[in-house]
Write an enzyme that holds these catalytic residues in place. Structure first.
Site, mmCIF file in Angstrom:
data_model
loop_
_atom_site.group_PDB
_atom_site.id
_atom_site.type_symbol
_atom_site.label_atom_id
_atom_site.label_comp_id
_atom_site.label_asym_id
_atom_site.label_seq_id
_atom_site.Cartn_x
_atom_site.Cartn_y
_atom_site.Cartn_z
ATOM 1 N N LYS A 19 1.227 -1.284 -0.019
ATOM 2 C CA LYS A 19 0.189 0.484 0.121
ATOM 3 C C LYS A 19 0.463 1.233 0.337
ATOM 4 O O LYS A 19 0.090 2.471 -0.582
ATOM 5 C CB LYS A 19 -0.928 -0.042 1.173
ATOM 6 C CG LYS A 19 -1.958 -1.033 0.811
ATOM 7 C CD LYS A 19 -3.666 -0.904 2.370
ATOM 8 C CE LYS A 19 -4.215 -1.425 1.851
ATOM 9 N NZ LYS A 19 -5.291 -0.619 3.198
ATOM 10 N N ASP A 55 -10.210 3.619 0.468
ATOM 11 C CA ASP A 55 -10.602 3.684 1.795
ATOM 12 C C ASP A 55 -11.873 4.688 2.567
ATOM 13 O O ASP A 55 -12.930 4.354 3.395
ATOM 14 C CB ASP A 55 -9.643 2.893 2.856
ATOM 15 C CG ASP A 55 -9.954 1.588 2.147
ATOM 16 O OD1 ASP A 55 -10.410 0.717 1.868
ATOM 17 O OD2 ASP A 55 -8.274 1.362 3.138
HETATM 18 P P1 NAP Z 1 -2.844 -1.952 10.950
HETATM 19 O O1 NAP Z 1 -2.365 -0.912 10.410
HETATM 20 O O2 NAP Z 1 -2.058 -2.831 11.556
HETATM 21 O O3 NAP Z 1 -2.851 -0.721 12.518
HETATM 22 C C1 NAP Z 1 -4.119 -1.791 13.633
HETATM 23 C C2 NAP Z 1 -4.398 -0.377 14.176
HETATM 24 O O4 NAP Z 1 -4.188 -1.213 15.992
HETATM 25 C C3 NAP Z 1 -2.285 0.306 15.549
HETATM 26 O O5 NAP Z 1 -2.399 0.986 15.588
HETATM 27 C C4 NAP Z 1 -2.211 -1.160 16.374
HETATM 28 O O6 NAP Z 1 -1.628 -0.285 17.785
HETATM 29 C C5 NAP Z 1 -3.057 -1.104 16.486
HETATM 30 N N1 NAP Z 1 -3.406 -2.504 17.358
HETATM 31 C C6 NAP Z 1 -2.939 -3.939 16.796
HETATM 32 N N2 NAP Z 1 -3.036 -5.338 17.849
HETATM 33 C C7 NAP Z 1 -3.538 -4.324 19.034
HETATM 34 C C8 NAP Z 1 -3.654 -4.314 19.964
HETATM 35 N N3 NAP Z 1 -3.504 -5.663 20.519
HETATM 36 N N4 NAP Z 1 -3.623 -4.112 21.350
HETATM 37 C C9 NAP Z 1 -4.203 -3.137 21.150
HETATM 38 N N5 NAP Z 1 -3.898 -2.416 19.759
HETATM 39 C C10 NAP Z 1 -3.721 -3.211 18.838
HETATM 40 O O7 NAP Z 1 -4.100 -2.628 10.205
HETATM 41 P P2 NAP Z 1 -5.562 -1.963 9.755
HETATM 42 O O8 NAP Z 1 -4.733 -2.017 8.311
HETATM 43 O O9 NAP Z 1 -5.132 -0.703 10.523
HETATM 44 O O10 NAP Z 1 -6.591 -2.672 10.163
HETATM 45 C C11 NAP Z 1 -7.204 -2.471 11.177
HETATM 46 C C12 NAP Z 1 -8.237 -3.605 10.965
HETATM 47 O O11 NAP Z 1 -9.296 -2.868 10.367
HETATM 48 C C13 NAP Z 1 -8.283 -4.994 10.536
HETATM 49 O O12 NAP Z 1 -9.243 -5.491 11.425
HETATM 50 C C14 NAP Z 1 -8.433 -4.866 8.764
HETATM 51 O O13 NAP Z 1 -9.175 -6.008 8.510
HETATM 52 C C15 NAP Z 1 -10.490 -3.773 9.121
HETATM 53 N N6 NAP Z 1 -9.672 -2.861 8.198
HETATM 54 C C16 NAP Z 1 -11.322 -2.892 7.106
HETATM 55 C C17 NAP Z 1 -11.918 -2.134 6.183
HETATM 56 C C18 NAP Z 1 -12.808 -2.634 5.585
HETATM 57 O O14 NAP Z 1 -13.113 -2.433 4.214
HETATM 58 N N7 NAP Z 1 -13.717 -2.904 6.430
HETATM 59 C C19 NAP Z 1 -10.858 -1.721 5.600
HETATM 60 C C20 NAP Z 1 -9.519 -1.671 6.007
HETATM 61 C C21 NAP Z 1 -9.419 -2.748 7.279
HETATM 62 P P3 NAP Z 1 0.229 -0.024 17.181
HETATM 63 O O15 NAP Z 1 -0.455 1.104 16.145
HETATM 64 O O16 NAP Z 1 0.576 0.314 18.666
HETATM 65 O O17 NAP Z 1 0.828 -1.176 15.982
#
Ligand code: NAP
Length: 269
Positions: free
Chosen positions: A67, A104
Site C-alpha cells: 500500500k 478506503d
Molecule cells: P494496522 O495498520 O496494522 O493497524 C492496526 C492498529 O491497531 C494499530 O494502531 C495497532 O497499534 C492497533 N493494534 C493492533 N493490535 C492491537 C492490540 N492487540 N492491542 C491494541 N492495539 C492494537 O491495521 P489496519 O490496516 O489499520 O486494519 C485494522 C482493522 O481494520 C483490521 O481488522 C482490518 O481488517 C480492518 N479494515 C477493514 C476495512 C474494511 O473495508 N472494512 C478496511 C481496512 C481495514 P500500534 O499502532 O501500536 O501498532
C-alpha cells in the site's frame, strides 16, 4: 479485447475483492475480468511496468504489503502520500497514466454520510492504516472533536496533528466519552486477534457504533451495541463501499446498487 482489473498483495488468497468485482461484472453483463495476483515486494516494479503497457489492464486494488510502496509507481494526483499516506487503488487516468488513490476513506464515509456529525464527538480506536483513512474522512466531515483510543498514545497524538483534528488521545482502557460515533479501526475483535474490551454504557441513545472488522461480520462490539439498541454499521459496508468506488474507476460504470443483499449473502458464505 477483454478489459480486466486485479487485486495485488502478498499473501492474497484471503481477499474478497475478486468475489465483489466479479459479482458486479456479472450483474451488469459487462465483458471484463477481475483476478487476484500474489506479487512479492521485489516484483512490484516489474508488475507495474508490464501492466502499464497492457491497454486491457484497467487497474488494480492494492493490499498488504504494497500500500505504501505502490505510491512510487503511480502519479499521486490527489496528494494521497501526504494525507492518508497509502494507496489501495491504481487506475488509468487521462492519457492512460497510472493514478494512485485511496478509496478506503470514501468507503468508510458512505454509510455515515447522512449522520449529522458536524460539531459532534467521534471516538476512533486504533492508529494504523485504517485509522488514517477514517481520520481523513472525519476531517472532511467537519467533526467537532476526535477522541483517539490507542495503545501507542504518542503515535496517535501525531496522527491527530497530522490531520489537523481537534481532540485528544486516551489509552485503550479509558472510559468512553459521550460521543455520537464510535469506530473500531483496530484489529481487536477480529478472528485470531485479542478481544476488544469496552464498556458502551457512556454512549448516548443516538450513538452509532461502526466496526471496520469484517471477520467475523457480527463482532462482539456490534452485539454489545445492538443489545443497547444503538445503530450499528458493520465492516462489510466499508469493504463493499471502497470496492464500489474502485470498480467505477476501473470499468467506467457504477456497480448496481439494488443487489446489496445478494452480494452480502455471497460474501458471508
Ligand atoms: P494496522 O495498520 O496494522 O493497524 C492496526 C492498529 O491497531 C494499530 O494502531 C495497532 O497499534 C492497533 N493494534 C493492533 N493490535 C492491537 C492490540 N492487540 N492491542 C491494541 N492495539 C492494537 O491495521 P489496519 O490496516 O489499520 O486494519 C485494522 C482493522 O481494520 C483490521 O481488522 C482490518 O481488517 C480492518 N479494515 C477493514 C476495512 C474494511 O473495508 N472494512 C478496511 C481496512 C481495514 P500500534 O499502532 O501500536 O501498532
Amino acid at each position: 479485447m477483454t478489459n480486466y482489473a486485479e487485486v495485488i498483495g502478498h499473501p492474497i488468497s484471503h481477499s474478497k475483492s475478486p468475489l465483489i468485482h466479479r459479482f458486479w461484472l456479472n450483474q451488469l453483463g459487462l465483458v471484463g475480468e477481475y483476478q487476484a495476483r500474489d506479487i512479492l515486494p521485489e516484483h512490484l516494479d516489474g508488475y507495474f511496468r508490464e501492466r502499464a503497457a497492457d491497454q486491457e489492464w484497467r487497474g488494480c486494488n492494492v493490499t498488504i504489503p504494497h500500500k505504501i510502496a505502490a505510491l512510487d509507481h503511480v502519479t499521486d494526483l490527489g496528494d494521497v502520500r501526504s494525507s492518508i499516506g497509502a494507496i489501495n487503488t491504481v487506475f488509468r487516468g487521462v492519457n492512460g497514466i497510472l493514478v494512485g488513490t485511496n478509496t478506503d476513506a470514501g468507503g468508510f464515509y458512505g454509510p455515515i454520510a447522512d449522520l449529522p456529525l458536524a460539531g459532534e464527538t467521534a471516538v476512533v480506536i486504533g492508529a494504523g492504516g485504517a485509522s488514517r483513512a477514517v481520520l481523513f474522512a472525519l476531517g472532511q466531515a467537519d467533526i467537532g472533536e476526535v477522541v483517539l483510543l490507542a495503545r501507542n498514545v504518542l503515535k496517535a497524538a501525531g496522527l491527530l496533528s497530522h490531520f489537523g483534528l481537534k481532540g485528544r488521545v486516551l489509552p485503550l482502557t479509558a472510559r468512553l466519552p459521550d460521543s455520537a460515533l464510535l469506530v473500531n479501526a483496530s484489529p481487536l475483535g477480529m478472528k485470531g486477534q485479542e478481544p476488544l474490551e469496552i464498556d458502551l454504557t457512556p454512549l448516548p441513545e443516538h450513538a452509532v457504533v461502526y466496526d471496520l472488522v469484517y471477520a467475523p461480520i457480527e463482532t462482539a462490539l456490534l452485539k454489545q451495541a445492538r443489545a443497547r439498541e444503538l445503530e450499528v454499521v458493520d465492516g462489510l459496508e466499508m469493504l463493499v463501499g471502497q470496492a464500489a468506488i474502485a470498480f467505477e474507476l476501473f470499468f467506467g460504470v457504477a456497480p448496481p446498487d439494488d443487489e446489496e443483499n445478494a452480494l452480502r449473502e455471497l460474501l458471508l458464505k
